[in-house]
Enzyme design. Sequence first.
Site, PDB file in Angstrom:
ATOM      1  N   ASP A 120       1.147  -1.393   0.209  1.00 23.52           N
ATOM      2  CA  ASP A 120       0.090  -0.264   0.043  1.00 23.52           C
ATOM      3  C   ASP A 120       0.851   1.226  -0.374  1.00 23.52           C
ATOM      4  O   ASP A 120       1.415   1.797   0.692  1.00 23.52           O
ATOM      5  CB  ASP A 120      -0.917   0.111   1.369  1.00 23.52           C
ATOM      6  CG  ASP A 120      -1.631   0.687   0.828  1.00 23.52           C
ATOM      7  OD1 ASP A 120      -2.108   1.740   0.484  1.00 23.52           O
ATOM      8  OD2 ASP A 120      -2.721   0.554   1.437  1.00 23.52           O
ATOM      9  N   ASP A 156       4.008  -1.060  -8.514  1.00 24.88           N
ATOM     10  CA  ASP A 156       3.660   0.061  -9.883  1.00 24.88           C
ATOM     11  C   ASP A 156       3.699   1.316  -9.883  1.00 24.88           C
ATOM     12  O   ASP A 156       3.607   2.544 -10.494  1.00 24.88           O
ATOM     13  CB  ASP A 156       2.415  -0.922 -10.585  1.00 24.88           C
ATOM     14  CG  ASP A 156       1.278  -0.297  -9.458  1.00 24.88           C
ATOM     15  OD1 ASP A 156       1.184  -0.620  -8.645  1.00 24.88           O
ATOM     16  OD2 ASP A 156       0.293   0.709 -10.675  1.00 24.88           O
TER      17      ASP A 156
END
Length: 217
Positions: A120, A156
Site C-alpha cells: 500500500d 507499480d
Amino acid sequence: MRLRNKPWAQKLVKEHPEAILNEPDPEVKINWNERFEDFSKPLAIEIGSGKGQFITTLAKQHPEMNFIGVELQTTAAGMILRTKLNEGIDNLQLMCADAANIAQYLPKNSVDVLYLNFSDPWPKTRHEKRRLTYQSFLDKYQTVLKDEGHIEFKTDNRGLFEYSLISLNNYGMKFDHVSVDLHNDDDEIAQRNVETEYEHKFAAKGNPIYCLHAHFA
C-alpha cells in the site's frame, strides 16, 4: 486493496492452526521448529502476500527453502491457505498478522530474503509511517534478516518507489539492483521474476514495474 469478506476463509483459517498463525500474540514466542520440517533451511518471508500467487509459486519452485507469507486480511490469508492445502505446499507457513510486529514473531538473524510486493503506497504525508519502507519498518527488517540477507521490493507506484529509494539510501542500505521497467529488462533478475496477481494486472495495463534489491551495509 480490501477484499470482500468471505466467511469460508475465516472458517478455514480457524480450522488449520498447524498451517497458519491467526493474529498471534507478539509477546508469545513462536516455535518455528515445530511448524517446519527443517527450520535450518534458507528462509524467505513475504510481507503483504495478497491472494498468494507469488509466495505459493516461489515455494513450489524452491523446495530447498522455507517460506512465510504474512497477510493482514483474513480473507486473503484464507485464499493463500486454501492453495497451500490443495497443492500440498509443505514448506510454506502463513501468518494473519500485522507486519509491525515482525521482529517479535521471528528469531533474530533468521531470514535470508524479505519480499515487499506492491505494498500500500499510503500517499498522504501524514500516513508516511505506515509505508513498509519507512525507517521503523527497516529497523525491524534489519533485526530479522541475516547479515548476508537482503530485501526485494516491487511496485507499480512511482511515488512509493522514489520514496523507498530515498528511505533505504538514508538508512545506509546498499542497492544491488534497481529497475524502472522490470518487465522490459533483459537480465537474470527479470527472467526469474515471479509475478504477483496485482503485478499481472498492472503490467497488462501498460504500467511499468519498479524493482529494487538492497541489503544492510
